[in-house]
Enzyme design. Structure first.
Site, PDB file in Angstrom:
ATOM      1  N   ASP A  34      -1.458  -4.177  -3.291  1.00 32.79           N
ATOM      2  CA  ASP A  34      -2.093  -4.265  -1.971  1.00 32.79           C
ATOM      3  C   ASP A  34      -2.049  -5.719  -1.509  1.00 32.79           C
ATOM      4  O   ASP A  34      -2.591  -6.594  -2.180  1.00 32.79           O
ATOM      5  CB  ASP A  34      -3.544  -3.773  -2.103  1.00 32.79           C
ATOM      6  CG  ASP A  34      -4.226  -3.657  -0.766  1.00 32.79           C
ATOM      7  OD1 ASP A  34      -5.093  -2.777  -0.618  1.00 32.79           O
ATOM      8  OD2 ASP A  34      -3.915  -4.449   0.149  1.00 32.79           O
ATOM      9  N   ASP A 129       1.418  -2.598   4.079  1.00 34.36           N
ATOM     10  CA  ASP A 129       0.967  -3.600   3.108  1.00 34.36           C
ATOM     11  C   ASP A 129       0.523  -3.000   1.773  1.00 34.36           C
ATOM     12  O   ASP A 129      -0.235  -3.626   1.034  1.00 34.36           O
ATOM     13  CB  ASP A 129      -0.173  -4.425   3.705  1.00 34.36           C
ATOM     14  CG  ASP A 129      -1.444  -3.622   3.834  1.00 34.36           C
ATOM     15  OD1 ASP A 129      -1.393  -2.389   3.687  1.00 34.36           O
ATOM     16  OD2 ASP A 129      -2.495  -4.227   4.082  1.00 34.36           O
ATOM     17  N   GLU A 130       0.989  -1.814   1.447  1.00 35.83           N
ATOM     18  CA  GLU A 130       0.508  -1.165   0.230  1.00 35.83           C
ATOM     19  C   GLU A 130       1.580  -0.260  -0.358  1.00 35.83           C
ATOM     20  O   GLU A 130       2.262   0.448   0.384  1.00 35.83           O
ATOM     21  CB  GLU A 130      -0.693  -0.293   0.615  1.00 35.83           C
ATOM     22  CG  GLU A 130      -1.848  -0.384  -0.349  1.00 35.83           C
ATOM     23  CD  GLU A 130      -3.016   0.419   0.165  1.00 35.83           C
ATOM     24  OE1 GLU A 130      -3.120   1.584  -0.212  1.00 35.83           O
ATOM     25  OE2 GLU A 130      -3.812  -0.126   0.933  1.00 35.83           O
TER      26      GLU A 130
END
Length: 441
Positions: A34, A129-130
DNA sequence: TCTGGGGTCCTAGGACCC
DNA sequence: TCTGGGGTCCTAGGACCC
């Protein structure tokens, strides 16, 4: 402490041997990577003067904007993702504000996902973003998962942003663990410790339990994942429906859902909230036309044509109404479906009623392959219930016009070309490029 | 100066067919 | 004659995620 980058948070002692070696990892090893305060971190990377200062990516405080991402310096003041920008401005008056630069975030994200793919081909990107990574030891690759996680953190840091990682035997555990230590934390839940880790945690920690389920569970005295795992099955069925079994398995650490490739896109939509409500037919239709042209352009860019067009309106009391219509032929042509959207609007709205938000979406891509002359067909066929007059009737002229305006918009931006009914909506919207706030929490 | 935007999935009810 | 039920498609709304 295992690494020089960030720090390692062992939820359970691993029992390192005298030589400092890591204990063998038995079973699946799933990472959730993350990126920390991603949008704000990219802004600080790109603007050296902003480093060490509170930075907020989000919509304008005076135009119904919300916070997309706050840098850690801004979080000290209590600023959080999804918070109304006006509230954030009060909490942190000296913050540096930006609407965000999505092309740049996508570029950074692509680079980082490239690193992850290099570390393991078994990757599932969850958002910009993960991503989940399956780094389970195999016959061919048996590097220790902790070493892989540490190397990922170093490689990401070399690009100028940081990430937090959770490591565990299931996706649920990796995800929860990644949230426990930020920024740049590495939280490990060792095999065999799944239940010890999960059971004391509040139900809301787990993905799949939102505000509504939390309310329902709490009213039955269920507050922790341990209590959830042991709850009455009929009750869970009532609250979660078809999902009950998966939820239960997740809560007791036994959910073995694999890290899977990404699914195909199932819908494309655009919506916007206006700084001030719209109420005349002219304003609302202009708003619809603007949203429709954004959707149409994205569809053409992706080479997708959909069968189901939808319209969503949010009113001044925040209530929502929506209509959708199934089209006879799949299309990507907003000049064709915009007049239909005008008509659909009258099914759920009357001129004079204040409208706060307009959303337009297309779905239904899964049907047959779109034919080259789907556009032609839809105009030639006998009129059906959904047929309305397109803005320009000659389909060749129309698609030529769309291609030309797409090109101009590619070069100069969306505002460069407007059709008659698309007023300049920009000044009226929240001005938030904010899209995705994945560092929620 | 209260509350964004882009998605996925589920549910329940009605239409329609057999 | 007064009444079934399964399957499928479509629609509106809502929960949830990042």
């Amino acid at each position: 402490m295992y690494g020089t980058h960030g720090h390692t948070n062992d939820r359970e002692e691993p029992g390192i041997d005298a030589a400092g070696r890591l204990p063998a990892w038995r079973g699946p090893a799933i990472l959730l990577v993350d990126l920390d305060a991603f949008f704000a971190s990219v802004e600080q990377l790109d603007h050296p003067g902003w480093r060490g200062k509170p930075v907020i990516v989000g919509g304008d405080p005076d135009k119904r904007g919300v916070v997309s991402t706050a840098s850690y310096e801004a979080r000290v003041f209590g600023v959080r993702s999804a918070m109304p920008s006006s509230q954030a401005a009060r909490l942190c008056p000296d913050a540096i504000w930006t609407h965000g630069h999505y092309g740049r975030y996508r570029e950074m994200s692509r680079k980082i996902m490239g690193i992850l793919l290099d570390e393991s081909p078994r990757i599932q990107q969850v958002s910009i973003d993960e991503a989940f990574l399956d780094v389970s030891p195999t016959a061919h690759v048996n590097e220790h998962p902790i070493l892989i996680a540490q190397r990922i953190q170093k490689r990401v840091a070399d690009l100028g942003v940081t990430c937090s990682i959770g490591l565990g035997t299931t996706k649920t555990i990796a995800k929860i663990a990644s949230d426990m230590d930020k920024p740049q934390g590495l939280t490990i839940v060792y095999p065999g410790r799944e239940k010890d880790f999960l059971s004391p945690l509040p139900i809301r920690t787990m993905s799949g339990v939102g505000p509504a389920a939390e309310r329902a569970l709490t009213s039955h005295g269920i507050r922790t994942l341990g209590e959830l795992a042991a709850a009455d099955e009929a009750l869970l069925k009532h609250i979660f429906g078809k999902n009950a079994e998966v939820i239960m398995a997740r809560a007791n650490g036994g959910d073995l859902t694999p890290v899977a490739d990404d699914d195909p896109v199932k819908s494309v939509s655009n919506e916007t909230s206006f700084a001030e409500d719209l109420s005349s037919a002219e304003e609302v239709e202009a708003g619809i036309a603007t949203m429709a042209s954004k959707v149409g352009r994205r569809l053409r860019k992706k080479g997708m044509r959909g069968h189901t067009i939808s319209l969503k309106l949010r009113f001044s009391d925040r209530s929502i109404r929506s209509v959708q219509k199934r089209l006879d032929e799949a299309t990507d042509d907003d000049l064709l479906f915009t007049p239909l959207l005008y008509r659909m609007a009258r099914e759920i709205w009357e001129p004079g009623i204040p409208v706060r938000l307009i959303g337009v979406g297309m779905a239904g891509f899964d049907d047959d392959e779109p034919t080259q002359d789907a556009l032609f067909d839809v105009l030639q066929e006998a009129p059906s219930e959904n047929d309305v007059k397109p803005i320009i009737e000659d389909d060749e002229k129309r698609s030529g016009l769309l291609a030309a305006t797409d090109k101009v918009k590619d070069r100069f931006g969306d505002a460069a070309v407007k059709f008659g009914r698309e007023l300049s909506m920009e000044r009226r919207t929240t001005g938030s490029g904010s899209k995705n706030s994945s560092d929620y929490k």
